[in-house]
Design a protein around this motif. Structure first.
Motif, mmCIF file in Angstrom:
data_model
loop_
_atom_site.group_PDB
_atom_site.id
_atom_site.type_symbol
_atom_site.label_atom_id
_atom_site.label_comp_id
_atom_site.label_asym_id
_atom_site.label_seq_id
_atom_site.Cartn_x
_atom_site.Cartn_y
_atom_site.Cartn_z
ATOM 1 N N GLU A 202 12.851 -50.205 -15.551
ATOM 2 C CA GLU A 202 12.082 -49.446 -16.394
ATOM 3 C C GLU A 202 12.686 -48.085 -16.003
ATOM 4 O OE1 GLU A 202 9.128 -47.871 -18.455
ATOM 5 O OE2 GLU A 202 9.634 -49.887 -18.240
ATOM 6 N N PHE A 203 13.388 -47.507 -15.079
ATOM 7 C CA PHE A 203 13.932 -46.398 -15.091
ATOM 8 C C PHE A 203 15.195 -46.169 -15.914
ATOM 9 C CE2 PHE A 203 17.586 -43.896 -12.849
ATOM 10 C CZ PHE A 203 16.917 -42.534 -13.074
ATOM 11 N N THR B 105 17.712 -44.271 -21.120
ATOM 12 C CA THR B 105 18.253 -44.548 -22.363
ATOM 13 C C THR B 105 17.488 -43.907 -23.450
ATOM 14 O OG1 THR B 105 19.169 -46.630 -21.597
ATOM 15 C CG2 THR B 105 19.248 -46.020 -23.966
ATOM 16 N N LEU B 106 16.099 -43.915 -23.433
ATOM 17 C CA LEU B 106 15.311 -43.232 -24.444
ATOM 18 C C LEU B 106 15.405 -41.841 -24.416
ATOM 19 C CD1 LEU B 106 12.368 -45.867 -24.305
ATOM 20 C CD2 LEU B 106 13.986 -45.676 -25.951
ATOM 21 N N ALA C 53 8.290 -37.943 -18.355
ATOM 22 C CA ALA C 53 8.109 -39.465 -18.305
ATOM 23 C C ALA C 53 9.557 -40.040 -17.541
ATOM 24 C CB ALA C 53 8.311 -39.728 -19.584
ATOM 25 N N LEU C 54 10.703 -39.617 -17.510
ATOM 26 C CA LEU C 54 11.802 -40.001 -16.995
ATOM 27 C C LEU C 54 11.794 -39.699 -15.342
ATOM 28 C CD1 LEU C 54 14.764 -41.420 -16.776
ATOM 29 C CD2 LEU C 54 15.646 -38.953 -17.548
ATOM 30 N N GLU C 55 11.197 -38.632 -14.961
ATOM 31 C CA GLU C 55 11.267 -38.085 -13.556
ATOM 32 C C GLU C 55 10.216 -39.023 -12.867
ATOM 33 O OE1 GLU C 55 13.161 -36.336 -11.655
ATOM 34 O OE2 GLU C 55 14.115 -36.045 -13.376
ATOM 35 N N GLN C 56 8.986 -39.382 -13.631
ATOM 36 C CA GLN C 56 8.149 -40.466 -13.246
ATOM 37 C C GLN C 56 8.709 -41.717 -12.774
ATOM 38 O OE1 GLN C 56 4.836 -40.381 -15.769
ATOM 39 N NE2 GLN C 56 4.015 -38.245 -14.961
ATOM 40 N N LYS D 280 10.945 -41.500 -9.808
ATOM 41 C CA LYS D 280 10.155 -41.388 -8.362
ATOM 42 C C LYS D 280 9.534 -42.601 -8.114
ATOM 43 C CE LYS D 280 9.008 -36.356 -8.762
ATOM 44 N NZ LYS D 280 7.974 -35.355 -8.895
ATOM 45 N N SER D 281 9.207 -43.459 -9.133
ATOM 46 C CA SER D 281 8.818 -44.739 -9.027
ATOM 47 C C SER D 281 9.670 -45.577 -8.440
ATOM 48 C CB SER D 281 7.963 -45.057 -9.895
ATOM 49 O OG SER D 281 7.489 -46.918 -9.723
#
Length: 381
Positions: free
Chosen positions: A129-130, A135-136, A146-149, A152-153
């Protein structure tokens, strides 16, 4: 009356003359001339059966005696059970150790394996997912937030997988936890076995010091055990007679308990010092065989073969006067007798070997306490 007095006086004079003549006339006495002759030298001494391998069998743990399986005189083999202690405390410890190992194998390890697989799957999903969001975001189709979330996940799932992996490495087959639990179980089995006291060597039980129900402490002696083939003979030799002793001299031994059973052996060790209180030197004899009936502490009589001597002075026992302070003979010299102390070594039922006190050529009275009064003349045998 005068005639009677003259006759009595004459008779008295004649008796006096006869008595004086008897005193002056040499009377024969049986004497023996001491001459050297060949002799097989032997020394007879007393001693006792001794054990060089006397084992003191003790307990390594504290506890209560459950059973004693042997008694004095029993022959035991190495490893044979001698005494049992109550094992309850050690059985409980063993069961707890077995339960902990079983929980590891059947519960904790499978759970750790399942958790590791779950964390690995979750980590891989969050990683994908990361990567997708990155890429997006590079195409301007997703925000930086959204990328940082997603980052972190993914990092959180990675940490959780690492923790699960550490737990698995500890609980995996032959891992640290399994080794620790197996060592703990082995220790409890060792401690449990210590409640079963066994013979360290084959031998004969000499003494027992405990009975069922007694409380014992670590290192307390429970039994004494004489090892097989460890019995020898300890002889107490008078220090005045030790000069001819030597290692490897043959010895014949007989016990007071079995006077017809002779055993053969050889001196293998002489003590380096004399017992000052007893005035004796210990000589140790190794037997050619040690029969089962020979027990430690038995009193024995031993005949030591000292060798051949060509010029030994031997006189009959009838010529010796044995007193509390020693042995004496009456030496005949120049028609008179005098007492002479002598020192003996070997002695049998008829004669004795003289070490000193007389010399070759000396004449000794055969019956020293029955010599006649007055002048004497030798009557050789």
């Amino acid at each position: 009356m005068a005639r009677f007095l003259r006759g009595f006086s004459l008779l008295s004079v004649l008796l006096l003359i006869a008595g004086f003549a008897y005193y002056l006339y040499p009377k024969p006495v049986a004497i023996l001339t001491v001459e050297p002759r060949p002799l097989t030298q032997r020394l007879v001494v007393t001693g006792e059966v001794n054990s060089q391998g006397l084992a003191q069998v003790g307990s390594e743990v504290a506890g209560q005696v459950l059973a004693r399986h042997v008694r004095e005189g029993d022959h035991v083999e190495a490893g044979q059970l001698l005494v049992e202690l109550v094992p309850d405390t050690f059985n409980n410890a063993k069961q707890q150790a077995q339960l902990a190992l079983t929980q590891l194998l059947q519960v904790r390890r499978p759970q750790a394996s399942a958790l590791l697989q779950e964390r690995a799957l979750e980590r891989d999903q969050r990683q994908r997912e990361f990567e997708r969001r990155r890429t997006l975001q590079s195409r301007g189709l997703m925000s930086q937030e959204a990328l940082e979330q997603a980052r972190k996940s993914y990092q959180q799932s990675e940490q959780q997988w690492q923790q699960a992996n550490l737990a698995w490495n500890e609980l995996k087959p032959n891992g640290v936890e399994e080794q620790r639990l197996r060592e703990a179980l082995a220790k409890t089995l060792i401690e449990l076995e210590k409640t079963r006291v066994r013979a360290p060597v084959a031998g004969v039980v000499q003494q027992r010091f405990v009975e069922a129900g007694d409380q014992v402490q670590p290192h307390q002696v429970l039994l004494s055990l004489a090892a097989v083939n460890s019995l020898d003979i300890r002889l107490a030799v008078d220090e005045r007679l030790i000069e001819p002793l030597a290692v490897q001299q043959p010895v014949s031994v007989v016990s007071d308990a079995y006077p017809t059973r002779w055993l053969n052996g050889r001196i293998y060790y002489l003590s380096p010092q004399v017992d000052s209180e007893r005035g004796t030197l210990d000589a140790f004899v190794q037997l050619e065989e040690t029969p089962a009936w020979l027990l430690q502490g038995m009193t024995v009589s031993a005949t030591i073969a000292l060798g051949e001597r060509e010029d030994a002075l031997v006189i009959p026992l009838s010529a010796i006067d044995f007193r509390q302070d020693g042995a004496y003979v009456r030496v005949f010299k120049n028609g008179s007798l005098h007492w002479q102390p002598i020192r003996l070594t070997q002695q049998d039922e008829q004669s004795a070997h003289v070490l000193d006190g007389v010399q070759a050529g000396d004449q000794v009275l055969l019956h020293p306490n029955n010599s006649p009064f007055g002048r004497l003349r030798a009557q050789p045998l």
